[in-house]
Design a protein around this motif. Structure first.
Motif, PDB file in Angstrom:
ATOM      1  N   LEU A 164      40.283  61.700  70.178  1.00 17.26           N
ATOM      2  CA  LEU A 164      39.831  62.388  68.965  1.00 17.26           C
ATOM      3  C   LEU A 164      40.427  61.740  67.721  1.00 17.26           C
ATOM      4  N   LEU A 165      41.708  61.402  67.805  1.00 15.27           N
ATOM      5  CA  LEU A 165      42.389  60.776  66.671  1.00 15.27           C
ATOM      6  C   LEU A 165      41.845  59.375  66.412  1.00 15.27           C
ATOM      7  N   ASP A 166      41.688  58.577  67.473  1.00 17.64           N
ATOM      8  CA  ASP A 166      41.149  57.219  67.320  1.00 17.64           C
ATOM      9  C   ASP A 166      39.754  57.243  66.713  1.00 17.64           C
ATOM     10  N   CYS A 167      38.928  58.142  67.201  1.00 15.46           N
ATOM     11  CA  CYS A 167      37.547  58.229  66.730  1.00 15.46           C
ATOM     12  C   CYS A 167      37.495  58.619  65.254  1.00 15.46           C
ATOM     13  N   VAL A 213      27.775  64.544  56.725  1.00  7.33           N
ATOM     14  CA  VAL A 213      28.940  65.230  57.280  1.00  7.33           C
ATOM     15  C   VAL A 213      29.100  64.776  58.727  1.00  7.33           C
ATOM     16  N   PHE A 214      30.289  64.278  59.054  1.00  7.73           N
ATOM     17  CA  PHE A 214      30.612  63.870  60.421  1.00  7.73           C
ATOM     18  C   PHE A 214      31.624  64.862  60.979  1.00  7.73           C
ATOM     19  N   TYR A 215      31.251  65.506  62.069  1.00  7.02           N
ATOM     20  CA  TYR A 215      32.107  66.529  62.681  1.00  7.02           C
ATOM     21  C   TYR A 215      32.545  66.021  64.053  1.00  7.02           C
ATOM     22  N   ILE A 216      33.844  65.721  64.196  1.00  8.61           N
ATOM     23  CA  ILE A 216      34.373  65.121  65.426  1.00  8.61           C
ATOM     24  C   ILE A 216      35.119  66.184  66.215  1.00  8.61           C
ATOM     25  N   THR A 217      34.716  66.380  67.468  1.00  7.85           N
ATOM     26  CA  THR A 217      35.278  67.466  68.262  1.00  7.85           C
ATOM     27  C   THR A 217      35.094  67.184  69.746  1.00  7.85           C
ATOM     28  N   LEU A 228      26.155  65.129  61.549  1.00  6.85           N
ATOM     29  CA  LEU A 228      26.256  64.509  62.873  1.00  6.85           C
ATOM     30  C   LEU A 228      27.510  65.014  63.575  1.00  6.85           C
ATOM     31  N   ILE A 229      27.332  65.513  64.793  1.00  4.91           N
ATOM     32  CA  ILE A 229      28.454  65.932  65.632  1.00  4.91           C
ATOM     33  C   ILE A 229      28.790  64.788  66.579  1.00  4.91           C
ATOM     34  N   ILE A 230      30.032  64.328  66.531  1.00 12.01           N
ATOM     35  CA  ILE A 230      30.498  63.301  67.466  1.00 12.01           C
ATOM     36  C   ILE A 230      31.345  64.007  68.515  1.00 12.01           C
ATOM     37  N   TYR A 231      30.800  64.087  69.714  1.00 16.93           N
ATOM     38  CA  TYR A 231      31.453  64.821  70.797  1.00 16.93           C
ATOM     39  C   TYR A 231      32.199  63.834  71.690  1.00 16.93           C
ATOM     40  N   VAL A 232      33.525  63.973  71.738  1.00 16.33           N
ATOM     41  CA  VAL A 232      34.364  63.114  72.573  1.00 16.33           C
ATOM     42  C   VAL A 232      34.495  63.776  73.936  1.00 16.33           C
ATOM     43  N   ASN A 233      33.877  63.173  74.948  1.00 19.31           N
ATOM     44  CA  ASN A 233      33.871  63.771  76.278  1.00 19.31           C
ATOM     45  C   ASN A 233      34.833  63.046  77.210  1.00 19.31           C
ATOM     46  N   LYS A 234      35.211  63.725  78.281  1.00 24.30           N
ATOM     47  CA  LYS A 234      36.154  63.162  79.242  1.00 24.30           C
ATOM     48  C   LYS A 234      35.512  62.033  80.030  1.00 24.30           C
ATOM     49  N   ASP A 235      36.392  61.221  80.650  1.00 27.08           N
ATOM     50  CA  ASP A 235      35.909  60.044  81.373  1.00 27.08           C
ATOM     51  C   ASP A 235      34.951  60.402  82.494  1.00 27.08           C
ATOM     52  N   GLU A 236      35.286  61.464  83.232  1.00 24.49           N
ATOM     53  CA  GLU A 236      34.487  61.777  84.407  1.00 24.49           C
ATOM     54  C   GLU A 236      33.176  62.462  84.066  1.00 24.49           C
ATOM     55  N   MET A 256      20.447  68.717  63.102  1.00 23.69           N
ATOM     56  CA  MET A 256      21.737  68.061  63.299  1.00 23.69           C
ATOM     57  C   MET A 256      21.651  67.065  64.450  1.00 23.69           C
ATOM     58  N   GLY A 257      22.475  66.025  64.379  1.00 20.53           N
ATOM     59  CA  GLY A 257      22.531  65.038  65.444  1.00 20.53           C
ATOM     60  C   GLY A 257      23.752  65.254  66.315  1.00 20.53           C
ATOM     61  N   LEU A 258      23.658  64.829  67.567  1.00 23.47           N
ATOM     62  CA  LEU A 258      24.778  64.936  68.508  1.00 23.47           C
ATOM     63  C   LEU A 258      24.942  63.597  69.201  1.00 23.47           C
ATOM     64  N   PHE A 259      26.141  63.030  69.073  1.00 26.53           N
ATOM     65  CA  PHE A 259      26.414  61.720  69.659  1.00 26.53           C
ATOM     66  C   PHE A 259      27.613  61.833  70.588  1.00 26.53           C
ATOM     67  N   PHE A 260      27.483  61.270  71.793  1.00 26.22           N
ATOM     68  CA  PHE A 260      28.540  61.347  72.798  1.00 26.22           C
ATOM     69  C   PHE A 260      29.387  60.077  72.778  1.00 26.22           C
TER      70      PHE A 260
END
Length: 415
Positions: free
Chosen positions: A258-261, A334-338, A358-366, A393-397
């Motif tokens: 989350l921090l890196d992104c 607006v970029f929303y990182i979560t 745009l929602i940037i969704y940081v998902n787990k590896d698996e 709204m957009g959603l990006f993984f």
């Protein structure tokens, strides 16, 4: 140490028996010496303990992830007695990404009389955050290791481990970001066309517009003087970092990603000269913190603020809190990182006045990059798609295992 004490008690008993059996002058002297010796050692130990100073120092206050951080323990012994055994325990914890896990290093050193010695060890962290290093224990032993005294109230230091900043080659800001949003901040180095603020007054040059002549000053100076208007610094983009986690279930990988992104996105905008806001929730102050990013100093100010704030388990609607503080502001993007998306957060995000969200969704590896990965019992994948379609709204993984590649694929269509 207990074994040494038992051994020494056995020696006292043995010399006592020999002194009684042989009833000899020298055996009596030996027995008294064996009995008195621990008291002398304890007195010397206490004297050294009071005089000895131990301090934790580090030449590096900033490091990269995975980089060795040299930390030294400076020991100064002003007494006449050398110290043969000092047990030093250093503990350190990443207060941001890996705050549930404490690491320790134990090592033994000695110091001569009236001298100073340094014991150095290398620490490192694979995750970004403030590394809090402390001298948790310093035990000083006597020469026979029968007694020991512990130093208390020792110091600690902090070392900032910086996140990875990835530069995105594509200009992900669409054409709408060129729109001028009303701003109260003006450039200190460049003139513009905003007549509400005067940048400078100078002498007339051929080609200057007559409308910009400062007539009153021209009469006083007896020559034509021109008003240069100011250039408003357009700040129409905001990055909102939602650092909420669900406790120990969210490991340091997710927090670090989350921090890196967040900071890579801000870093890329800064390099392209795109002035923007970076906002997050501060759990200590219980409010939204916002930094205006214009140059590198602003970015490092934001990094320091984020590392000091840290993630939080508390259920906070960051978008709603941001809107409550800055309700009248307009944005193009607006970029929303979560890593947590629900119906309430989407509703709150709609409140922020912006052309593109745009929602940037940081998902787990698996987890695969599917809507099902963020679906809940009362908020299914179909609900998510429908909600995003209704609101535009957009959603990006982005996978936490490869933030760099994920951000390279991030692009907004300029429609």
């Amino acid at each position: 140490m207990v074994q040494n004490q038992l051994k020494y008690i056995a020696i006292i008993i043995l010399t006592g028996l020999l002194a009684v059996l042989y009833n000899d002058y020298y055996m009596g002297i030996l027995f008294l010496a064996v009995v008195i010796c621990p008291f002398i050692l304890l007195a010397i130990l206490f004297y050294v303990y009071v005089s000895l100073s131990v301090e934790l120092v580090s030449s590096a206050h900033v490091a990269s992830k995975g980089e060795n951080i040299p930390v030294s323990v400076q020991i100064h012994n002003p007494t006449l007695f050398p110290v043969t055994v000092i047990c030093i325990t250093i503990s350190y914890v990443n207060s941001f990404s890996d705050r549930f896990k404490q690491h320790k290093q134990v090592f033994y050193v000695s110091v001569d009389s009236r001298s100073t010695t340094h014991a150095t060890c290398n620490l490192k962290s694979d995750y970004a955050g403030n590394i809090v290093v402390s001298l948790s224990k310093v035990k000083i032993y006597d020469y026979l290791k029968i007694f020991s005294l512990r130093k208390k109230n020792l110091n600690e230091i902090k070392v900032a481990v910086l996140p990875n900043l990835y530069e995105m080659t594509d200009d992900i800001i669409n054409a709408r970001c060129g729109m001028q949003i009303e701003s109260d901040t003006y450039s200190n180095t460049k003139s513009g066309d905003d007549p509400s603020e005067v940048f400078a007054i100078r002498e007339y040059r051929e080609g200057d517009r007559p409308q910009r002549i400062h007539w009153k000053l021209s009469l006083k100076q007896n020559q034509l003087m021109i008003k240069d208007f100011s250039e408003p610094l357009n700040c129409s983009v905001v990055i909102i970092a939602d650092m909420a986690i669900s406790g120990r279930n969210d490991g340091p990988d997710i927090i670090d990603s989350l921090l890196d992104c967040t900071l890579s996105l801000s870093y890329s905008f800064m390099l392209k000269g795109k002035i923007h806001y970076l906002a997050w929730y501060d759990k200590t102050q219980e409010t939204i913190i916002r930094v205006r990013i214009v140059n590198e100093n602003d970015l490092y100010e934001a990094i320091d603020g984020l590392l000091s704030s840290g993630p939080y388990i508390k259920d906070v609607d960051v978008a709603a809190d941001y809107f409550a503080q800055y309700a009248n502001e307009l944005y193009t993007d607006v970029f929303y990182i979560t890593n947590r998306v629900n119906d309430e957060k989407l509703d709150s995000l709609i409140l922020i006045k912006s052309t593109c969200r745009l929602i940037i969704y940081v998902n787990k590896d698996e987890e695969s990059a599917q809507y099902s990965s963020i679906a809940q019992e009362d908020f299914t994948a179909d609900n998510i798609k429908e909600k995003l379609l209704e609101t535009g709204m957009g959603l990006f993984f982005v996978s936490s295992s490869d933030i760099k590649s994920g951000l390279k694929n991030l692009k907004i269509n300029s429609e």
